[in-house]
Design a protein around this motif. Structure first.
Motif, PDB file in Angstrom:
ATOM      1  N   SER A 166      31.566  44.954  64.515  1.00  0.00           N
ATOM      2  CA  SER A 166      32.968  45.782  64.672  1.00  0.00           C
ATOM      3  C   SER A 166      34.348  46.615  63.891  1.00  0.00           C
ATOM      4  O   SER A 166      35.229  46.023  63.250  1.00  0.00           O
ATOM      5  N   GLU A 209      32.693  50.158  69.199  1.00  0.00           N
ATOM      6  CA  GLU A 209      30.991  49.179  68.836  1.00  0.00           C
ATOM      7  C   GLU A 209      29.773  49.523  69.967  1.00  0.00           C
ATOM      8  O   GLU A 209      29.528  48.804  70.025  1.00  0.00           O
ATOM      9  N   PRO A 234      32.317  41.343  64.243  1.00  0.00           N
ATOM     10  CA  PRO A 234      33.392  41.024  64.875  1.00  0.00           C
ATOM     11  C   PRO A 234      34.405  39.461  64.593  1.00  0.00           C
ATOM     12  O   PRO A 234      35.081  39.090  65.682  1.00  0.00           O
TER      13      PRO A 234
END
Length: 464
Positions: free
Chosen positions: A120, A128, A238
């Motif tokens: 991310s 992304e 993430p």
């Protein structure tokens, strides 16, 4: 530092760096390392008589020194290595007028094999991996149609390039392998040679992928921003965890398996690490020999964007990096830095040096569902959809606009000493900042000019 004379269609760029007085004759590409008197006489040479120049410089140099410098400059001018005219503008007008009426030859595709990513990264222009759209993996059928499109539109060109890009392409690695096999099966049938490349964040790298890449990939780009704290701030998972500790051992193994060749560790520096030379040297100290660390391109509203007030610090960083690279090279432990690698012997053909990367004409990006865009940075942007791999190019106006983009279509480039090295800069950056591919991204231009100066200085230092 930047002292430039433009008159009568010639262009001279003079600067001092690391104790060297350097003169670049822009149109011929000739580089001269000169003494102080020649350096000071050159700006006066075309507009003043020998008597006037002697008088103007009498407090610094003797008459004999000035006359000797004038003789040296005259010899260089007569040899076409100083005050040379710009012979390329008329050439390019003639070339491009004929080029516009000829079929476009496509030589390279950027295959977006995965609009998805397992990191991310904060600065990712692809969001992304989604590229302003949705997550999707390219099917084998779309990829095969893309290779067929490339073969069919490559004319008589034999060598073709395909970059497996994302998002993260290793998320769809079976299709990568299948497409490489298909491409190889078509080479003899069509008298083509595929050069495959791969760009990866390294998360899924394993022995199988490395072995396949070493066998089939002409180049591999390994994304890493440098020091652990720098990388992990901008390139987290993430869940916020950093990626440095996972990927560095893999990259070291991979680079060694490729004998420190045909790869780059490729990083991005931001406003948060203006001391980026430390990141370059950190990667070199880890054993990497092929390094590229580039400035982020972001809107000023982003906290990590490079701003105009950052430029003096970045100039210092490039100077410091260049000096350290010279020292290491002389001690036998040098490395390559992508942005300092310039060809002072002329490089590719004139048309290539004037028009750049070929985006929108020779080079196209393909989405997972087969749509064609001028390059990966235009993917998902309204107004830049050119067609698809099944039906071909439908919006020829976009292609024609990119055909006409060159250093002479940009007012800023006409006055720039670096135009034959950067070829007018990135069309996507120009569009994103000015809404016009024939403009210039000012911060990118400023840094490019500094890099060219440093690259030339390194050549001069290693030659002396």
């Amino acid at each position: 530092m930047l002292d430039q004379q433009k008159c009568h269609n010639y262009q001279i760029h003079q600067y001092k760096n690391n104790g060297y007085s350097i003169v670049l004759d822009v149109n011929s590409g000739a580089v001269h390392v000169v003494d102080d008197v020649v350096y000071d006489v050159i700006p006066l040479y075309e507009e003043h008589s020998a008597k006037e120049i002697t008088q103007l410089l009498k407090d610094k140099y003797s008459k004999e020194e000035v006359l000797e410098a004038l003789e040296e400059i005259s010899e260089l001018k007569n040899a076409g290595e100083l005050f040379s005219p710009d012979e390329y503008e008329d050439y390019y007008k003639e070339f491009s007028s004929g080029f516009a009426n000829r079929p476009t030859v496509v030589k390279a595709l950027c295959l977006h094999i995965a609009h998805d990513c397992n990191l991310s990264c904060r600065y990712c222009f692809a969001g992304e991996g989604e590229y302003h759209g949705h997550r999707e993996l390219m099917s084998y059928e779309v990829g095969r149609a893309a290779l067929d499109f490339l073969i069919a539109n490559s004319g008589s060109r034999r060598n073709l390039e395909v970059d497996f890009f994302g998002g993260e392409p290793t998320l769809n690695f079976q299709v990568v392998k299948d497409l490489v096999a298909y491409g190889r099966s078509q080479e003899k049938l069509h008298n083509k040679n595929f050069r495959f490349t791969l760009t990866t964040n390294g998360v899924l790298l394993n022995d199988e992928i490395m072995e396949f890449a070493n066998r089939e990939m002409s180049n591999v780009v390994l994304s890493i921003d440098g020091r652990k704290e720098v990388n992990d701030r901008m390139r987290p998972f993430p869940n916020g965890a950093g990626s440095y500790d996972l990927i560095i051992p893999k990259y070291q193994k991979f680079a060694e398996s490729r004998h420190q060749d045909r790869y780059y560790v490729r990083g991005t520096f931001t406003h948060h690490n203006l001391d980026f030379s430390k990141d370059v040297l950190h990667l070199a100290d880890l054993g990497f020999k092929q390094i590229s660390v580039e400035p982020v391109v972001a809107q000023e509203s982003d906290d990590y964007a490079i701003r105009e007030e950052d430029l003096p610090k970045l100039y210092e960083e490039y100077d410091a990096l260049a000096k350290e690279m010279i020292r290491r090279e002389k001690e036998g432990c040098g490395f390559q830095f992508f942005h300092f690698m310039i060809d002072l012997e002329g490089g590719p053909c004139v048309a290539k040096r004037l028009s750049g990367c070929g985006s929108g004409t020779e080079y196209l990006a393909v989405t997972p569902w087969g749509d064609l865009y001028p390059c990966h940075q235009f993917v998902g942007q309204d107004g830049f959809l050119m067609g698809n791999v099944f039906d071909g190019i439908k919006n020829t106006d976009i292609r024609n606009t990119f055909k006409e983009c060159n250093v002479y279509s940009k007012d800023q480039c006409r006055e720039c000493f670096a135009r034959f090295y950067c070829s007018g800069g990135c069309a996507a950056n120009a569009y994103n900042f000015h809404g016009n591919i024939n403009e210039a991204y000012e911060i990118g231009c400023a840094l490019q000019k500094k890099r060219v100066e440093c690259a030339i200085m390194i050549k001069a230092a290693l030659a002396h």
